[in-house]
Design a protein around this motif. Structure first.
Motif, mmCIF file in Angstrom:
data_model
loop_
_atom_site.group_PDB
_atom_site.id
_atom_site.type_symbol
_atom_site.label_atom_id
_atom_site.label_comp_id
_atom_site.label_asym_id
_atom_site.label_seq_id
_atom_site.Cartn_x
_atom_site.Cartn_y
_atom_site.Cartn_z
ATOM 1 N N GLY A 54 36.424 45.003 17.673
ATOM 2 C CA GLY A 54 35.933 45.175 16.312
ATOM 3 C C GLY A 54 35.621 46.618 16.006
ATOM 4 N N SER A 55 35.580 46.911 14.700
ATOM 5 C CA SER A 55 35.323 48.285 14.266
ATOM 6 C C SER A 55 34.473 48.297 13.006
ATOM 7 C CB SER A 55 36.657 48.989 13.981
ATOM 8 O OG SER A 55 36.440 50.277 13.437
ATOM 9 N N ALA A 56 33.726 49.374 12.866
ATOM 10 C CA ALA A 56 33.131 49.705 11.572
ATOM 11 C C ALA A 56 34.265 50.038 10.607
ATOM 12 C CB ALA A 56 32.217 50.920 11.728
ATOM 13 N N ILE A 57 34.018 49.817 9.332
ATOM 14 C CA ILE A 57 34.988 50.187 8.288
ATOM 15 C C ILE A 57 34.571 51.512 7.660
ATOM 16 C CG2 ILE A 57 35.781 49.601 5.954
ATOM 17 C CD1 ILE A 57 37.191 47.910 8.001
ATOM 18 N N HIS A 58 35.519 52.440 7.611
ATOM 19 C CA HIS A 58 35.350 53.680 6.830
ATOM 20 C C HIS A 58 36.560 53.787 5.929
ATOM 21 C CE1 HIS A 58 32.362 56.251 9.417
ATOM 22 N NE2 HIS A 58 31.888 55.054 9.144
ATOM 23 N N GLY A 59 36.329 53.988 4.632
ATOM 24 C CA GLY A 59 37.460 54.141 3.710
ATOM 25 C C GLY A 59 38.408 52.957 3.771
ATOM 26 N N GLN A 60 37.833 51.746 3.857
ATOM 27 C CA GLN A 60 38.591 50.485 3.844
ATOM 28 C C GLN A 60 39.502 50.303 5.055
ATOM 29 O OE1 GLN A 60 40.429 49.985 -0.016
ATOM 30 N NE2 GLN A 60 38.466 50.170 -1.054
ATOM 31 N N LYS A 61 39.160 51.014 6.136
ATOM 32 C CA LYS A 61 40.006 50.928 7.340
ATOM 33 C C LYS A 61 39.148 50.819 8.589
ATOM 34 C CE LYS A 61 43.847 53.822 5.846
ATOM 35 N NZ LYS A 61 43.985 55.137 5.330
ATOM 36 N N TRP A 62 39.701 50.200 9.651
ATOM 37 C CA TRP A 62 39.104 50.364 10.971
ATOM 38 C C TRP A 62 39.064 51.864 11.295
ATOM 39 C CZ3 TRP A 62 40.714 47.038 15.785
ATOM 40 C CH2 TRP A 62 40.148 45.762 15.686
ATOM 41 N N LEU A 63 38.101 52.268 12.123
ATOM 42 C CA LEU A 63 38.020 53.678 12.519
ATOM 43 C C LEU A 63 39.295 54.091 13.266
ATOM 44 C CD1 LEU A 63 34.296 53.806 13.724
ATOM 45 C CD2 LEU A 63 35.252 54.735 11.612
ATOM 46 N N PRO A 64 39.702 55.357 13.162
ATOM 47 C CA PRO A 64 40.932 55.813 13.839
ATOM 48 C C PRO A 64 40.929 55.501 15.332
ATOM 49 C CG PRO A 64 40.102 57.517 12.356
ATOM 50 C CD PRO A 64 39.076 56.413 12.344
ATOM 51 N N GLU A 65 39.769 55.638 15.980
ATOM 52 C CA GLU A 65 39.678 55.338 17.416
ATOM 53 C C GLU A 65 40.064 53.878 17.694
ATOM 54 O OE1 GLU A 65 36.112 55.622 20.652
ATOM 55 O OE2 GLU A 65 35.756 54.346 18.914
ATOM 56 N N ALA A 66 39.664 52.990 16.788
ATOM 57 C CA ALA A 66 39.932 51.565 16.992
ATOM 58 C C ALA A 66 41.421 51.267 16.814
ATOM 59 C CB ALA A 66 39.088 50.731 16.029
ATOM 60 N N MET A 67 42.052 51.918 15.828
ATOM 61 C CA MET A 67 43.496 51.712 15.655
ATOM 62 C C MET A 67 44.272 52.323 16.821
ATOM 63 S SD MET A 67 43.867 49.705 13.248
ATOM 64 C CE MET A 67 45.650 49.617 13.411
ATOM 65 N N ALA A 68 43.758 53.445 17.352
ATOM 66 C CA ALA A 68 44.418 54.049 18.524
ATOM 67 C C ALA A 68 44.338 53.076 19.711
ATOM 68 C CB ALA A 68 43.751 55.378 18.865
#
Ligand SMILES: Cc1cc2nc3c(=O)[nH]c(=O)nc-3n(C[C@H](O)[C@H](O)[C@H](O)COP(=O)(O)O)c2cc1C
Length: 173
Positions: A54-68
């Motif tokens: 899971g991730s916090a949402i910033h700018g309607q997205k998962w954090l970049p670290e989470a997508m990485a």
């Protein structure tokens, strides 16, 4: 492979970490081993029978670290039961229900990499004392000023635990 579940998260100000801990605690009540770890501390998934991320949402997205994390581990995650969750402030709004369907779009990039058995959507925390002063947090301060969001801990522990409880048949074999 050990009989263990990984709950991993990406959090800037700590509220998503708290949600992950609550999910891990609920899963562990079944007697299964659970590790709750920030994504940056996860290198290898081979020890785990299932993963919750899971991730916090910033700018309607998962954090970049989470997508990485998703890109790096896509192949291995695809071979295991996988569940995803997000923590955002939109769900703290009085009229949050009207946004629920739209929020599913924010999970689309995750779903396109690995299809989760379940997706959790949770309200988080807005606490400016834990956030840097930046353009992005400035616009959030304005949103509070205009009464759109309230600075508070909006986490619904019952909803979080219920979701984790419902994951058990998918994750614990
Ligand atoms: C820079 C920034 C951008 C954010 N963008 C959104 C957003 O687009 N939508 C939303 O619902 N919440 C947004 N939030 C709220 C966070 O998702 C929420 O505060 C969450 O609980 C933060 O998790 P954390 O404490 O684990 O970092 C944003 C927060 C920050 C600081």
């Amino acid at each position: 492979m050990e009989n263990k579940i990984l709950v991993t998260y990406s959090s800037q100000a700590g509220s998503t970490a708290g949600v992950a801990e609550a999910i891990g605690k609920t899963l562990s009540e079944s007697g299964v081993g659970v590790d709750v770890l920030p994504m940056k501390n996860v290198k290898d998934l081979s020890a785990y029978q299932a993963v919750v991320a899971g991730s916090a949402i910033h700018g309607q997205k998962w954090l970049p670290e989470a997508m990485a994390f998703m890109h790096e581990h896509q192949a291995e995650l695809s071979r295991k039961p996988f569940a995803s969750f997000m923590v955002c402030i939109t769900l703290s709004m009085a009229n949050a229900d009207q946004y629920r369907d739209g929020l599913k779009d924010w999970m689309r990039p995750v779903r396109e990499l690995v299809r989760p058995v379940s997706e959790g959507y949770f309200a988080g925390v807005l606490d400016f004392s834990r956030l840097p002063i930046s353009f992005n947090t400035l616009s959030m301060r304005l949103a509070v000023l205009f009464g759109i969001w309230k600075e508070s801990d909006h986490r619904d522990w019952i909803a979080i635990r219920n979701w984790a409880e419902n994951l058990k048949p998918w994750l614990i074999k």
